[in-house]
Design an enzyme around this catalytic site. Structure first.
Site, mmCIF file in Angstrom:
data_model
loop_
_atom_site.group_PDB
_atom_site.id
_atom_site.type_symbol
_atom_site.label_atom_id
_atom_site.label_comp_id
_atom_site.label_asym_id
_atom_site.label_seq_id
_atom_site.Cartn_x
_atom_site.Cartn_y
_atom_site.Cartn_z
ATOM 1 C CG HIS A 23 96.024 52.158 13.103
ATOM 2 N ND1 HIS A 23 95.237 52.611 12.086
ATOM 3 C CD2 HIS A 23 95.236 51.311 13.827
ATOM 4 C CE1 HIS A 23 94.034 52.083 12.192
ATOM 5 N NE2 HIS A 23 93.997 51.294 13.237
ATOM 6 C CG ASP B 174 97.867 53.908 10.005
ATOM 7 O OD1 ASP B 174 97.892 52.729 9.621
ATOM 8 O OD2 ASP B 174 96.915 54.423 10.650
HETATM 9 C C1 XLS Z 1 88.165 48.626 11.933
HETATM 10 C C2 XLS Z 1 88.224 49.782 12.824
HETATM 11 C C3 XLS Z 1 89.562 50.496 12.868
HETATM 12 C C4 XLS Z 1 89.650 51.363 14.087
HETATM 13 C C5 XLS Z 1 91.027 51.779 14.446
HETATM 14 O O1 XLS Z 1 87.112 48.095 11.631
HETATM 15 O O2 XLS Z 1 87.202 50.665 12.487
HETATM 16 O O3 XLS Z 1 89.770 51.230 11.700
HETATM 17 O O4 XLS Z 1 88.860 52.500 13.974
HETATM 18 O O5 XLS Z 1 91.844 50.696 14.723
#
Ligand code: XLS
Ligand code: NI
Ligand code: NI
Length: 446
Positions: free
Chosen positions: A108, A111
């Site tokens: 993200h 991140d």
């Molecule tokens: C949350 C999601 C998240 C997505 C990316 O439950 O899995 O991690 O994969 O935003």
């Protein structure tokens, strides 16, 4: 020359590159089943499985839960200046990714780089860190599977991002998505994911669902249009999840998302990213949601994790259930395998798995579970009688009146007239227990 990356400091000292040592090894820091160069059919395990490391779980999330503070103390998160800490994190990430021998990673925006005091500063931070990641990618050969924007953490998104009832929030979400798409393009990502964590509602008393869903469509098409204009050649993906953190999320499950994509004519640009634990939260199996995505021609990528049968939330555990990985790989192989997608470990080690080595054990287990699943699935699909038995079950539609019905050539009256002269249909067994026995034979007999 080391075959793994070390930046300014080694963050996982004492652990080298993880290698395949075979099923009999006693070494906990070795693969038992994932043999990257082993050929399964016409591709190697590495090419089939396309493992990816989730930046957020592995290098950002400190193990906190609603009842307790962080338990993982990362040596790359100690510098007071958030940009300096983010740079250390890039080094730690590429060290880990190359030591575990994963070809891909996902992130993200937040991140990778901290949010700045203004939109412009946030964009500058992200591009600076993405530039550093690009250098590391070039030095190591590691690639970006997909990028995304975190539109759920900041308080401004508490009522949603693209579906926020207050328009003032939407430009902030757009700025983040634009920058995250720019970073994904710079880093050569094959995908860009939308997981709408807060695109849903907490109460219908204050929510106009119809309007919010229309806004979601507007936002996604604007993002698509920008991405194409900016030169993004990859695939946009929507990641279904039924709830959490919202009570209800609009991208509920694969079926809902496939209908959304197709109803709005988005299938040229969008596909689906299926996560096991999201499918189970929706009351389905991983297998089911993968099959729905594949049947719609929309199976893009996978967030590889598993849930807990007793817990009703997204526990994001590392996959260890080989029945689930085998069934998943059956669908993925039958669908022709991944092209731009892969198996992204959207999984976190438990809060109390506090040794640095636990991050390695977790991924080794997940990679081995999928390697086993791949071999089993390949044998089932190519050597077992299961595919044949499934298609034979529908043989009555292959010719004659059945084929005419399938082609839409029989009216209700014509069908009724066929029944007039017909005998009572035969009782034909579904043989479920036999099929389960066949599956188990391929699971356990090599
Ligand atoms: C949350 C999601 C998240 C997505 C990316 O439950 O899995 O991690 O994969 O935003
Ligand atoms: Ni996910
Ligand atoms: Ni999830």
């Amino acid at each position: 020359m080391k075959d793994y990356f070390i930046g300014n400091k080694e963050y996982f000292p004492g652990i080298g590159k993880i290698a395949y040592e075979g099923a009999g090894t006693d070494n906990p820091l070795a693969f038992r089943f994932y043999d990257p160069d082993k050929k399964i059919g016409n591709k190697t395990m590495r090419e089939h499985l396309r493992f990816s490391i989730a930046y957020w779980h592995s290098f950002c999330a400190g193990g906190n839960d609603p009842f307790g503070a962080d338990t993982h103390h990362f040596p790359w998160a100690v510098k007071a200046d958030p940009m300096e800490a983010a740079k250390d994190k890039v080094d730690a990430a590429f060290e880990f990714i190359t030591k575990i021998d994963a070809p891909f990673y996902c992130f993200h925006d937040r991140d990778l780089a901290p949010e700045g005091k203004s939109i412009a500063e946030s964009e500058k931070n992200l591009m600076e860190l993405a530039g550093m990641a690009k250098e590391r990618q070039e030095a190591t050969g590691v690639k970006l599977l997909w990028g995304t924007a975190n539109l759920f953490n900041h308080p401004r998104f508490m009522n949603g991002a693209a579906t926020n009832p207050n328009f003032d929030v939407i430009p902030f979400a757009a700025a983040q998505v634009k920058a995250a798409i720019d970073a994904t393009i710079l880093l050569g990502g094959g995908g860009y994911v939308f997981w709408g964590g807060r695109e849903g509602y907490m109460s219908l008393l204050n929510t106009d669902m119809k309007r919010e869903k229309e806004h979601l469509l507007r936002f996604l098409t604007a993002a698509r249009d920008y991405g194409r204009k900016a030169g993004f050649k990859g695939t946009f993906m929507i990641e279904p999840k039924p709830m959490e953190p919202t009570k209800h999320q609009y991208d509920y499950d694969a079926e809902t998302v496939a209908a959304f994509i197709k109803t709005n004519g988005l299938e040229k640009d969008f596909a689906i990213n299926i996560e096991n634990n999201h499918a189970t939260l929706a009351g389905h199996t991983f297998w089911h949601d993968l099959q729905v995505a594949a049947d719609n021609g929309l199976l893009g990528s996978v967030d590889a994790n598993q849930g807990d049968y007793q817990n009703g939330w997204d526990t994001d555990q590392f996959p260890s259930n080989v029945y689930e990985t085998a069934r998943a790989m059956m669908v993925i192989l039958e669908n022709g395998g991944f092209t731009y997608g892969g198996l992204n470990f959207d999984a976190k080690r438990r809060r109390n798995s506090t040794d640095p080595a636990d991050l390695f054990y977790a991924h080794i287990g997940g990679m081995d579970a999928f390697a086993l699943g791949l071999e089993i699935a390949y044998n089932i699909n190519t050597k077992s009688e299961l595919p044949k038995r499934k298609s034979t079950r529908y043989a009555s539609f292959d010719s004659g009146k059945g084929a005419e019905f399938e082609a839409g050539k029989l009216s209700l009256e014509e069908l009724r007239n066929i029944a007039l002269d017909a005998r009572e249909p035969e009782t034909i067994s579904g043989n479920q227990e036999l099929l389960e026995n066949i599956l188990n034979r391929y699971m356990f007999v090599r």
